[in-house]
Design an enzyme around this catalytic site. Sequence first.
Site, short mmCIF file in Angstrom:
data_model
loop_
_atom_site.label_atom_id
_atom_site.label_comp_id
_atom_site.label_asym_id
_atom_site.label_seq_id
_atom_site.Cartn_x
_atom_site.Cartn_y
_atom_site.Cartn_z
N LYS A 190 30.83 52.23 37.92
CA LYS A 190 30.72 51.59 38.90
C LYS A 190 31.84 50.85 39.74
CE LYS A 190 29.61 47.05 39.95
NZ LYS A 190 30.64 46.96 41.23
N SER A 243 37.89 40.39 35.84
CA SER A 243 38.65 38.76 35.73
C SER A 243 37.97 38.49 34.39
CB SER A 243 38.09 37.63 36.73
OG SER A 243 36.64 37.59 36.60
N THR A 244 38.81 37.46 33.95
CA THR A 244 38.55 36.93 32.51
C THR A 244 37.23 36.07 32.73
OG1 THR A 244 40.86 36.52 31.77
CG2 THR A 244 39.37 34.99 30.69
N GLY A 247 34.61 38.63 32.39
CA GLY A 247 34.61 39.39 31.31
C GLY A 247 33.89 38.46 30.08
N GLU A 264 39.43 44.46 29.66
CA GLU A 264 40.97 44.56 30.37
C GLU A 264 40.98 43.41 31.48
OE1 GLU A 264 43.67 44.34 32.22
OE2 GLU A 264 43.57 46.43 32.83
N CYS A 298 46.85 42.89 37.65
CA CYS A 298 46.43 42.01 36.62
C CYS A 298 47.60 41.62 35.58
CB CYS A 298 45.38 42.53 35.42
SG CYS A 298 45.86 44.32 35.32
N GLU A 395 45.50 32.60 37.46
CA GLU A 395 46.02 34.06 37.95
C GLU A 395 45.56 33.95 39.70
OE1 GLU A 395 43.60 37.39 36.92
OE2 GLU A 395 45.30 38.65 36.79
#
Lengths: 487, 291
Positions: A190, A243-244, A247, A264, A298, A395
């Site tokens: 996707k 994004s964390t 994730g 990642e 990133c 970030e």
Amino acid sequence: MPKKKSAPDWNYAPAPESSSQVNLAKRYDHFIGGKWTPPSNQSYFTSTNPATGKKIAEVADGSPTDVEAAVKAARAAYKGSWGKMSGRERGKYLYRIARLIQERAREFAIIETLDGGKPIREARDIDIPLAANHFFYHAGWADKLDYAFPNQKTAPLGVAGQIIPWNFPFLMAAWKIAPALATGNTVVLKPAETTPLTALKLAELIADAGLPDGVVNIVTGAGETGAAIVNHGDIDKIAFTGSTAVGKLIQKSLAHTEKRLTLELGGKAANIILDDAPIDQAVEGIVNGIYFNQGHVCCAGSRLFVQENVFDEVMWKLKRRMDSLIVGDPLDKNTDIGAINSKAQLKTIQRYIKAGIKDGGEIYQPSCDLPAKGNWCLPTVFTNVAQSSIIAQEEIFGPVLAVQTFRTVPEVIEKANNTPYGLSAGVWSDKGARLFQLTKSLQAGVVWGNTFNQFDPTSPFGGFKESGYGREGGLHGLAAYLNLEFS
Amino acid sequence: MERIEVLKTYKLYIGGKFPRTESGRYYQPAGKNGKKLGNICQSSRKDLRNSVVAARTALASWAPRDPFNRSQILYRIAEMLEGRSAQFVDELKQQGSTPTAARKEVAASIDRCIYYAGWCDKYQQTFSSVNPVASAHFNFSVYEPMGVITAIAPEQSSLLGLLGTVLPIITGGNSCIVIASETKPLCAITLAEALATSDLPGGVINILTGVRAELLPIIGSHMDINAVVASDLTDTEKSNLRAEATSNLKRTIFCKQDPAKTESPYPILATQEIKTTWHPVESSITGGSAY
């Protein structure tokens, strides 16, 4: 230090790339089981050009039913010809894809720039060629996997669900698909909702390559489509770049399953300038570190640490260099900084800039004419930034640099590692012994010494700590798609 | 008159010291024929936190230590175990092993130390890489320790299984907190005494006894643990641990192979991060800047 000079008076004539070679349909369906398949709920969303706000194409909005169809097709291909094919033959298909990308590189670069807003110089010189290289590199692994993990039997995992971000749409598709196929898996991918077009063009090319139906399936949509992939019961592995926060959500929703997962995620890289650094080159590295791809990276070098005794020189040169950056039409070959990928991201960046000022940072932006329409953000640098400031902590994913100073090497190691992230870092010094002390001590998966933002298919990429786990690229990246005897 | 035997007090092993649990709690696991093995410390959240602090402190000198030196220290552990083998055999028997099985397990445990001692300065060379990038850069990937690891020792193989879990972790330069077998904790505590007299710096291995079900959630949500290694968790325990581990994205490593039976370098790599370093290479032939 001399007074800062204004930008050199070099007015570049416009050098727009022509988009006459580009073949884009008005509407794109999902690519499932080798066929273009309309969305089950008949709903489409539009992909727009962030530099003009103009609509480019309509794209299918994936429902759980569409994901189901894609997973079925992928499973069938895995059980069928793809699963039975020798590594040698699989590799040949990957070589074909690599070659087809090279043949149509110009068209793909232009579409990447139209859809995502990145400068054509970057799409042309980095994103597309590197994507082709990823396929070419991994093609050669397909029949050599026994040499990668000595004394271990290797087997593919099955069906991989892959969710990729909008900052490197085509390159990320290649990073995900190439190793998955080389190791014998099939794929449901996707792309991000703001940048789906090059992945869909890749589907055309995969069909041209004659890849068996269902080996690569592409379903477009937003977060809900991604969630349907993550939670699908017949997917063996999830690979996510993003994004964390997302994730962590994915890890949580997979906790009760044995699905393999690689993440990642975000970063807040330290780029460290020691007093014996080659300053002119370091300034180029700072610019490349934070303004490459509008800072939508990133591993961007978003925290700059400058040793106190060279701070004035570095900042003077950096500001002078920033004055010469060309912000504007991404299709212009002279452009350094293109359009911010979406309105939403632009708002996020502006919110951080405001917060940076509020936290007491001193802002600098070059003066520069911006196009009337589209999403734009000037290259921005903050000095006098406290370690606790939000712009030094979070970030931003935009062209915003937070500068801090340091006196000693132990101090900068402490500061640089004082973050939950650990994706990348940079060190500038002409003294090898100092450089290696830092590269060894920095908690990051990728460390650039006297360079920044370099990528290569042979070079494993991925993070420490909350920047995720698993590696992509190189021999080590193959493990993420293989069933090995030892986990 | 018959001599009165001096009974042993079983304590924890944190930062090279032998404290009792701060909670003052104990439990009494049953050994062979239902005989109580002793008053075993039931570790608390605070004990775990203290061990993480000790492990984090020890990591600073253990991780950068020369692999050759780590190798000698692991070998020294084997020497210390050899000297205490009779005690380990005796404890394994108290915990229900047959004499033959106990002797076999102790011998294998000592040999396992030697096996991993040898790997300390070899896994890096065997599995690292120089990557042939298509640009003028020197690029290499090496393994670095993940950091502070919590090891859940297997419930059944209380000495060999524990060492099979822990040795690969410290071989790779990590420090760790080991949760000993709940029902068979004796050997773990005696191992601590052997470690304290070996050259292993205090805090590299910390050993806690207690109730696994109580400690797992505390481990999962601790923000300064980098990874958890386990081999015999139930599906529910795995699932909960994975969910709690999202707090700081700690790595959850569930071994597919029984650590008591595994001799392989791959468990070492399981608690390693890969770091890739780039540096430009100047070319006098093709010219151009090295940066």
